[in-house]
Design an enzyme around this catalytic site. Structure first.
Site, short mmCIF file in Angstrom:
data_model
loop_
_atom_site.label_atom_id
_atom_site.label_comp_id
_atom_site.label_asym_id
_atom_site.label_seq_id
_atom_site.Cartn_x
_atom_site.Cartn_y
_atom_site.Cartn_z
N ARG A 67 0.84 -1.22 0.00
CA ARG A 67 0.00 0.00 0.00
C ARG A 67 0.86 1.25 0.00
O ARG A 67 0.54 2.24 -0.66
CB ARG A 67 -0.96 -0.01 1.19
CG ARG A 67 -1.98 1.11 1.13
CD ARG A 67 -3.06 1.00 2.19
NE ARG A 67 -2.54 1.13 3.54
CZ ARG A 67 -3.26 0.96 4.65
NH1 ARG A 67 -4.54 0.65 4.55
NH2 ARG A 67 -2.72 1.09 5.84
N LYS A 98 -2.72 6.95 1.12
CA LYS A 98 -2.51 7.23 2.55
C LYS A 98 -1.43 8.31 2.62
O LYS A 98 -0.24 8.02 2.80
CB LYS A 98 -2.12 5.94 3.28
CG LYS A 98 -2.34 6.01 4.78
CD LYS A 98 -2.31 4.64 5.41
CE LYS A 98 -2.14 4.70 6.90
NZ LYS A 98 -3.20 5.42 7.63
N GLU A 116 -16.27 6.25 5.81
CA GLU A 116 -15.49 5.58 6.86
C GLU A 116 -15.45 6.53 8.06
O GLU A 116 -16.08 7.59 8.04
CB GLU A 116 -14.08 5.27 6.36
CG GLU A 116 -13.30 6.51 5.93
CD GLU A 116 -11.87 6.22 5.48
OE1 GLU A 116 -11.35 5.13 5.77
OE2 GLU A 116 -11.29 7.10 4.86
C1 LIG Z 1 -8.65 7.22 7.03
C2 LIG Z 1 -8.37 5.83 7.48
N1 LIG Z 1 -9.27 4.87 7.24
C3 LIG Z 1 -9.06 3.60 7.62
C4 LIG Z 1 -7.91 3.23 8.28
C5 LIG Z 1 -7.70 1.80 8.66
O1 LIG Z 1 -6.74 1.19 7.83
P1 LIG Z 1 -5.77 0.04 8.35
O2 LIG Z 1 -6.65 -1.08 8.81
O3 LIG Z 1 -4.96 -0.33 7.16
O4 LIG Z 1 -4.96 0.60 9.45
C6 LIG Z 1 -6.95 4.20 8.56
C7 LIG Z 1 -5.72 3.86 9.26
O5 LIG Z 1 -4.75 3.50 8.71
C8 LIG Z 1 -7.17 5.52 8.14
O6 LIG Z 1 -6.26 6.48 8.37
#
Ligand SMILES: Cc1ncc(COP(=O)(O)O)c(C=O)c1O
Length: 289
Positions: free
Chosen positions: A50, A149, A182
């Site tokens: 990612r 991200k 989300e």
């Molecule tokens: C905006 C956002 N959504 C969802 C997640 C959850 O993703 P992950 O399970 O890969 O940590 C995160 C954290 O990383 C995030 O910053």
């Protein structure tokens, strides 16, 4: 604490980044948050993939191969002699001038911090989290893909402030169409009549690594997860609700916008997802030592 910065380890007080770094000046860069449990890094390959995908999407050349990055991350944990914790892996655009042109930043900077993180108190995992819907909408794909991200988290920070001002543990973010995307740092799931639902990535969610692990667990539990467009109504009227994220892990939600979800207690299927998640983190992952 030893911090990896551009190929070397520094003490915490000596790990410094230039004030001309575009990561700081423009939020220009990408990052990952990764957990390790009992000497093993959970879903390391997925996080590294990612990271490189996020970098590719913003035309950022990471000056290390994925294999070198993986080794640097493992070495950062080793040098700090940790077995359980959280890694923050950051790639910034690097030093440039005061204009925003990224072409004037010749080399990206990489730093890796291995530490601990506790997002919520233990009682919230037992009793459930209260969530409110934020007025701040999730960034649309046409502005900046929510799949990236990036270091530009101001959208989420503003929503988090709203949630905090309302006395809630997390903030629910909708997209421009009003569908659920989300939470500010977590993906969201609901359960209704034994069926599990989560918004599609296209609704503006990050493709969470923990979210993906839920599909694996659902298969173990013999339930299916559907990804329809969802509205707040679907959460108000759900039997159960939970959030997932690397830092938060899996946490039940028992209230949204003052509506009690289900019985107001963490639901039975949610508790099974949590139990299976702990089994998964204890029994899988890349060995550190
Ligand atoms: C905006 C956002 N959504 C969802 C997640 C959850 O993703 P992950 O399970 O890969 O940590 C995160 C954290 O990383 C995030 O910053």
């Amino acid at each position: 604490m030893k911090i990896f910065l551009d190929g070397q380890f520094y003490d915490k007080q000596d790990a410094k980044i230039s004030v001309f770094d575009h990561g700081l000046l423009y939020g220009d860069g990408v990052f990952e948050g990764i957990r390790f449990y009992n000497g093993r890094v959970f879903r390391l390959e997925e996080h590294i993939d990612r990271l490189y995908d996020s970098a590719k999407a913003i035309c950022l050349t990471i000056p290390m191969t994925p294999a070198e990055m993986t080794e640097a991350l493992l070495e950062t944990i080793r040098i700090n002699e940790l077995k359980d914790g959280y890694v923050r892996l950051v790639v910034t655009r690097g030093v440039g001038d005061l204009g925003l042109n990224p072409l004037l930043c010749p080399k990206a900077s990489v730093f890796i911090i291995a530490a601990k993180i506790t997002l919520y108190p233990e009682e919230m995992y037992k009793n459930g989290l209260t969530v409110v819907t934020c007025a701040t909408r999730r960034i649309p794909h046409g502005a900046l893909s929510p799949m990236v991200k990036s270091l530009n988290y101001l959208n989420n920070v503003l929503a988090k402030i709203e949630a905090q001002q309302a006395g809630a543990g997390e903030g629910l973010m909708l997209n421009e169409q009003g569908y659920v995307a989300e939470c500010t740092g977590d993906n969201i799931f609901t359960i209704k009549n034994g069926q599990v639902y989560t918004p599609p990535i296209s609704a503006g969610a990050l493709a969470g690594v923990t979210r993906e692990a839920m599909f694996h667990i659902a298969a173990q539990l013999g339930v299916t997860i559907s990804e329809p467009n969802m509205t707040r109504y679907d959460i108000y009227t759900a039997d159960e609700c939970f959030l997932t994220g690397t830092a938060a892990e899996v946490i039940p939600v028992t209230k949204l916008d003052t509506r009690v979800i289900g019985t107001g207690k963490p639901g039975p299927l949610t508790l099974q997802f949590i139990e299976k998640f702990h089994e998964l983190t204890a029994n899988s992952g890349t060995a550190i030592y």
